[in-house]
Design a protein around this motif. Structure first.
Motif, PDB file in Angstrom:
ATOM      1  N   THR A  84      33.992 -12.960  14.818  1.00 30.54           N
ATOM      2  CA  THR A  84      33.021 -12.267  13.994  1.00 30.54           C
ATOM      3  C   THR A  84      33.593 -11.910  12.478  1.00 30.54           C
ATOM      4  OG1 THR A  84      31.516 -10.203  14.094  1.00 30.54           O
ATOM      5  CG2 THR A  84      33.802  -9.908  15.071  1.00 30.54           C
ATOM      6  N   HIS A 228      29.325 -15.264  13.021  1.00 28.33           N
ATOM      7  CA  HIS A 228      29.934 -15.784  13.963  1.00 28.33           C
ATOM      8  C   HIS A 228      30.427 -17.317  13.753  1.00 28.33           C
ATOM      9  CE1 HIS A 228      30.897 -15.825  18.407  1.00 28.33           C
ATOM     10  NE2 HIS A 228      31.801 -15.257  17.799  1.00 28.33           N
ATOM     11  N   TRP A 465      36.026 -13.482  19.482  1.00 36.51           N
ATOM     12  CA  TRP A 465      35.246 -12.310  18.947  1.00 36.51           C
ATOM     13  C   TRP A 465      36.230 -11.679  18.117  1.00 36.51           C
ATOM     14  CZ3 TRP A 465      30.666 -11.400  18.008  1.00 36.51           C
ATOM     15  CH2 TRP A 465      30.112 -10.149  17.363  1.00 36.51           C
TER      16      TRP A 465
END
Length: 500
Positions: A84, A228, A465
């Motif tokens: 992200t 992302h 992430w």
């Protein structure tokens, strides 16, 4: 919304069907020396970045003359994982606006209010009526930044336009909602989301397919955050800007627009701002810049791009300074001979790892806790109870959440054990509707060690992430105290528990 830390087990077939796609190694690779850079300078950069305190480096890519000359993904991270990007997303918004302008769907002088007549307040001030697309691009909307607004209401644009407006175009006030409104405008004028428009115009021609973007409660890509994407795709985008919008001989983004994006448009304190990107203190360099240390550094003077993804609690000037001072002074125009330093670089690139938990592999008291239910006080993670299961250099943590779901995470001793989870990872921001548009699973890698016979420490990295959790369990009789740390916060969270 799903519990952010609900770790539902996935069967092997599901794991295989949902496994991470490896859209990597498409850019040409070369030796540093062939591109005029000594390998020792690349090593010095990598060693310096990975030694920084309060920092988890997830990836670094160094490119010169369009070729990758050095890259690391410290374990448990890997090139195929998306990341992200926080405000690094904004620069992609700036590109989309330029594409819409080139398609004659949009002008910089267009008034913002004209795109949202149904969302305007009953009384429209002169300043609100005067706010333009360019004002949003340069963060000079005239609206005082309110970072909490997106956490409190699903009506982001209506609430934003109802706020008092100073004279637009005058004062820089950094605000992710400016970029969000631009995303909404792009969707209004093109009939497709910002992400779909970028796929049509840039991503598909550049073969960037592993990409997603969060979606707001109003149905627009969040713009100012939420991209992302893989590190190599960031490198591709950096090369596109470095090469004035040209990709493999095709002009995908107008050169004149790239020049405007990368030129000073507004004073912004001790640095200057272009269109949705920053001008650096290194001469001629510009960057896409996201919270917690996400960077695409574009250095035209050296014909270079450097990508960094990380989670850091220190000022990003430190990381950028290492690029300016450890790497760039060593860059030259002559081809060098690759020798022992290049061989050393090859070995080191695959050997970097984030720190394992330090301590012992086993505890003499472990069997006291084997399979016992640890009931927890109410907590932000929704954990209701835990149980531990011990194997040979492995610990499995079984969790039951407040909704009754049960799940399990493995942790290795001096190794990272990975698993996939179907729920959302911890996130440092809390906008309404977070993660909408981002499909799982999320991959988690765990390490453990015993600090003493009664103290067990766990570390979990969410490798596609940004987040990591440290969990320490302290046992005393039938009482257990959990201390939880988040790599995006300096806070320590204490959760009391009791063995039953």
């Amino acid at each position: 919304m799903k519990n952010r830390l609900a770790f539902f087990p996935l069967f092997l077939g599901l794991l295989l069907s949902l496994s991470v796609h490896a859209q990597v190694n498409e850019l040409q690779r070369s030796t540093p020396e062939a591109e005029g850079v000594p390998s020792k300078a690349i090593i010095a950069l990598f060693d310096s970045l990975t030694a920084l305190p309060k920092t988890d480096i997830h990836s670094v890519m160094v490119l010169r003359h369009g070729k990758v000359i050095g890259e690391i993904y410290p374990a448990p991270f890997a090139p195929e994982y998306r990341h992200t990007m926080y405000s690094c997303s904004k620069t992609f918004v700036g590109a989309a606006v330029g594409l819409a302008v080139a398609d004659n769907r949009l002008r910089l002088t267009d008034r913002v209010g004209a795109f949202f007549p149904e969302l305007l307040p009953d009384s429209v001030s002169v300043n609100l009526a005067d706010m333009t697309v360019r004002d949003l691009l340069t963060m000079t909307s005239g609206i005082t930044t309110d970072w909490n607004m997106r956490n409190l209401t699903p009506d982001w644009i209506r609430t934003y336009l109802a706020k008092p407006v100073k004279v637009p175009g005058k004062k820089f006030e950094y605000d992710s909602i400016c970029s969000y409104v631009l995303s909404a405008i792009v969707q209004k004028v093109t009939g497709m989301t910002l992400l779909d428009y970028l796929k049509l115009k840039l991503f598909t021609p550049m073969n960037i397919t592993e990409v997603a973007w969060e979606v707001s409660p109003e149905g627009y890509n969040t713009g100012g955050w939420g991209l992302h994407i893989q590190s190599e795709s960031l490198a591709k985008f950096g090369l596109l800007l470095l090469n004035h919008g040209v990709w493999e001989g095709k002009q995908l983004l107008p050169a004149s627009w790239v020049e405007q994006m990368m030129s000073k448009q507004m004073e912004a304190g001790d640095e200057d701002y272009g269109y949705q990107m920053w001008l650096c203190d290194y001469p001629g360099a510009v960057r896409a810049d996201g919270a917690l240390g996400q960077y695409i550094l574009i250095i035209p003077e050296k014909d270079m791009v450097v990508v960094i993804t990380e989670c850091t609690l220190i000022n990003g000037r430190t990381q950028r300074g290492l690029v300016w001072n450890r790497l760039l002074p060593e860059v030259g125009d002559e081809v060098l001979a690759a020798g022992k330093d290049y061989k050393k670089l090859q070995k080191k690139q695959s050997a970097y790892t984030l720190p394992f938990v330090q301590g012992k592999a086993a505890s003499s008291a472990a069997m006291k806790y084997e399979g016992r239910s640890i009931v927890l006080d109410a907590n932000k993670y929704g954990w209701k109870s835990l149980s531990l299961h011990f194997g040979q250099k492995e610990v499995k943590l079984a969790v039951t959440d407040k909704n009754g779901a049960a799940y399990e995470l493995p942790f290795g001793y001096k190794q990272w054990l990975k698993t996939a989870v179907s729920a959302y990872p911890p996130y440092s921001i809390t906008p309404i509707g977070s993660f909408k548009g981002i499909e799982g699973p999320f991959w988690v890698a765990g390490s453990y060690a015993w600090q003493s016979p009664a103290v067990l420490q766990l570390k979990a990295h969410y490798v596609n992430w940004i987040s990591a959790l440290g969990v320490t369990l302290r046992f005393e009789g039938d009482q257990v105290e959990l201390t939880v740390t988040e790599n995006f916060s300096s806070d320590r969270i204490t959760i009391p528990g009791k063995i039953q």
